[in-house]
Design an enzyme around this catalytic site. Structure first.
Site, PDB file in Angstrom:
ATOM      1  CG  HIS A 128      20.547  -5.841  60.667  1.00 25.72           C
ATOM      2  ND1 HIS A 128      19.552  -5.371  61.461  1.00 25.72           N
ATOM      3  CD2 HIS A 128      20.587  -5.016  59.590  1.00 25.72           C
ATOM      4  CE1 HIS A 128      18.992  -4.315  60.882  1.00 25.72           C
ATOM      5  NE2 HIS A 128      19.592  -4.080  59.742  1.00 25.72           N
ATOM      6  CG  ASP A 141      20.501  -6.999  64.405  1.00 31.91           C
ATOM      7  OD1 ASP A 141      21.193  -5.976  64.429  1.00 31.91           O
ATOM      8  OD2 ASP A 141      19.499  -7.153  63.683  1.00 31.91           O
TER       9      ASP A 141
HETATM   10  C1  XLS Z   1      16.452   1.733  58.807  1.00 31.34           C
HETATM   11  C2  XLS Z   1      15.870   0.524  58.265  1.00 31.34           C
HETATM   12  C3  XLS Z   1      16.450  -0.768  58.808  1.00 31.34           C
HETATM   13  C4  XLS Z   1      16.160  -1.903  57.880  1.00 31.34           C
HETATM   14  C5  XLS Z   1      17.018  -3.087  58.062  1.00 31.34           C
HETATM   15  O1  XLS Z   1      15.926   2.827  58.679  1.00 31.34           O
HETATM   16  O2  XLS Z   1      14.486   0.555  58.461  1.00 31.34           O
HETATM   17  O3  XLS Z   1      15.952  -1.009  60.085  1.00 31.34           O
HETATM   18  O4  XLS Z   1      14.824  -2.297  57.962  1.00 31.34           O
HETATM   19  O5  XLS Z   1      18.333  -2.829  57.763  1.00 31.34           O
END
Ligand code: XLS
Ligand code: NI
Ligand code: NI
Length: 438
Positions: free
Chosen positions: A100, A103
């Site tokens: 993200h 991140d």
């Molecule tokens: C949350 C999601 C997240 C997505 C990315 O439950 O799995 O990690 O994969 O935003």
């Protein structure tokens, strides 16, 4: 040198190895039905759980050593994190990562600063990608952590929030494109509701559809060749997430004319939270023609939330892997470990061990699925079960030669009296169980 440098590159050592830091089954060059294991699995490590999560939970603070994390992340901290991340990825020997925007980058107060900080870390990441040959499976925007997104992003009641989210997506979609990302993911973070008492579902869905159309338009405008993916989840953080499951996402895409543009990123623990089997979601996505990518993890059957644990049960994974294998596998997708350590797993080695075990689990399931395909016993059960539909009568029904009354007349005239036939479920289950010997 980084937190993860103490471990030598992970190698395949075979089933008898007693080395905790070696693959027992995952042998990247091993051929499976004509394709290298590595090319089937397209393994991916996620930035958020592995490098950006300190091990906190709602009752307690972070436990994991992640010296690059803090309330405010500086550029130097973001770079230290990138050093550690790429060191880990290279030593583990997987080809892909996913992240993200927030991140990876230094904290920002304004949108302009957000764009600038993202660009600065993009340059660092691009250099590391060139050096290590690591690739980006997908990028995504975090549209759920900041308080401004408490009521959703695209489905926020406030158009300013919608616009803010659009700006964030534009930045990271363009970064993903420049970094050669193969997909762009939208997980509907808080696109949903906590109570219907204050919610206009139709309005929110229309605005969500508009947002997604804008993302698709922009993708084409900038020439991004990757796939746009929606990641279904039934609830958490909201009481009801609009992207509940694959079938619901398909209906949404169709309604807004996007079913040819957008596919799904299916997550194991999200499927099970929706009360569905992981293999059901794979089968549904393949049936609708929107299968894209996979977020790999598992839930705890006794906990009703997204525990995001590393997978460790190959037999449980095999039915999904079989569907995957029979479909020819990924085009742009991959197996992304959207999984996190437990809070007590504070040794830097634990992150390696978790991924190695997860990867070996996938490799076991892949080999089991290969055996099942080669043996053709399961295929035969299905063929026999549907045999009538490839016969003359079945074909005649499907070609439209009958209408309801002529078909009814035929059934009466020929005195049809079909008898039940065995569905062979126990046989199917025993074929799965006996294929898991790796
Ligand atoms: C949350 C999601 C997240 C997505 C990315 O439950 O799995 O990690 O994969 O935003
Ligand atoms: Ni996910
Ligand atoms: Ni998840």
């Amino acid at each position: 040198m980084s937190l993860f440098s103490d471990v030598a590159p992970i190698r395949f050592e075979g089933a008898d190895s007693t080395n905790d830091l070696a693959f027992r089954v995952y042998d990247k060059d091993r051929m499976v039905l004509g394709k290298r294991m590595a090319d089937w699995l397209r393994l991916t490590v996620c930035y958020w759980h592995s490098f950006n999560w300190p091990g906190n939970d709602i009752f307690g603070a972070g436990t994991l050593p992640r010296p690059w994390l803090g309330d405010r992340v500086t550029q130097a901290m973001a770079e230290q994190k990138a050093d550690a991340a790429f060191d880990f990825l290279s030593r583990l020997g997987v080809p892909y990562f996913a992240f993200h925007d927030v991140d990876a980058m230094a904290s920002a107060d304004t949108l302009e600063e957000h764009g600038a900080n993202l660009k600065r870390i993009e340059a660092v990441i691009a250099e590391k990608m060139a050096k290590t040959k690591l690739k980006l499976l997908w990028g995504t925007a975090n549209l759920f952590s900041h308080p401004r997104y408490a009521g959703g992003a695209a489905t926020s009641p406030d158009p300013d929030v919608f616009a803010f989210a659009a700006a964030q997506v534009r930045y990271i979609l363009e970064v993903t494109n420049r970094l050669g990302g193969e997909n762009y993911v939208l997980w509907g973070g808080r696109e949903g509701y906590d109570t219907l008492l204050n919610t206009d579902i139709k309005g929110e869905l229309d605005r969500y559809g508009r947002f997604l159309s804008m993302v698709v338009e922009h993708k084409h405008k900038i020439g991004f060749k990757g796939t746009i993916l929606i990641e279904p989840k039934p609830f958490e953080p909201t009481k009801h997430q609009y992207d509940r499951d694959v079938a619901v996402v398909y209906a949404f895409l169709q309604r807004y004319g996007l079913e040819k543009e957008v596919r799904v990123n299916i997550e194991v623990n999200h499927a099970t939270l929706a009360g569905l089997d992981f293999e059901h979601e794979i089968a549904a996505a393949l049936a609708y023609g929107i299968f894209g990518s996979i977020d790999m993890n598992r839930g705890d059957p006794r906990n009703g939330w997204d525990t995001d644990q590393f997978p460790n049960n190959a037999q449980e994974m095999t039915p999904a892997m079989l569907l995957f294998l029979q479909s020819g596998g990924f085009t742009t997708g991959g197996f992304n470990f959207d999984a996190k350590l437990r809070r007590q797993s504070v040794d830097p080695n634990d992150l390696y061990i978790a991924h190695i075990a997860g990867i070996d689990t996938l490799a076991r399931a892949l080999l089991a699925a290969e055996t099942i395909v080669n043996e053709k016993r399961l295929a035969k059960v299905q063929q026999d079960r549907y045999a009538g539909w490839s016969g003359a009568f079945g074909k005649k029904i499907l070609s439209g030669e009958y209408n309801l009354s002529s078909l009814a007349d035929h059934a009466v005239k020929t005195n049809l009296d079909p008898k039940p036939k065995s569905g062979k479920q126990e046989l199917c289950e025993s074929i799965i169980a006996s294929s898991c010997k790796f």
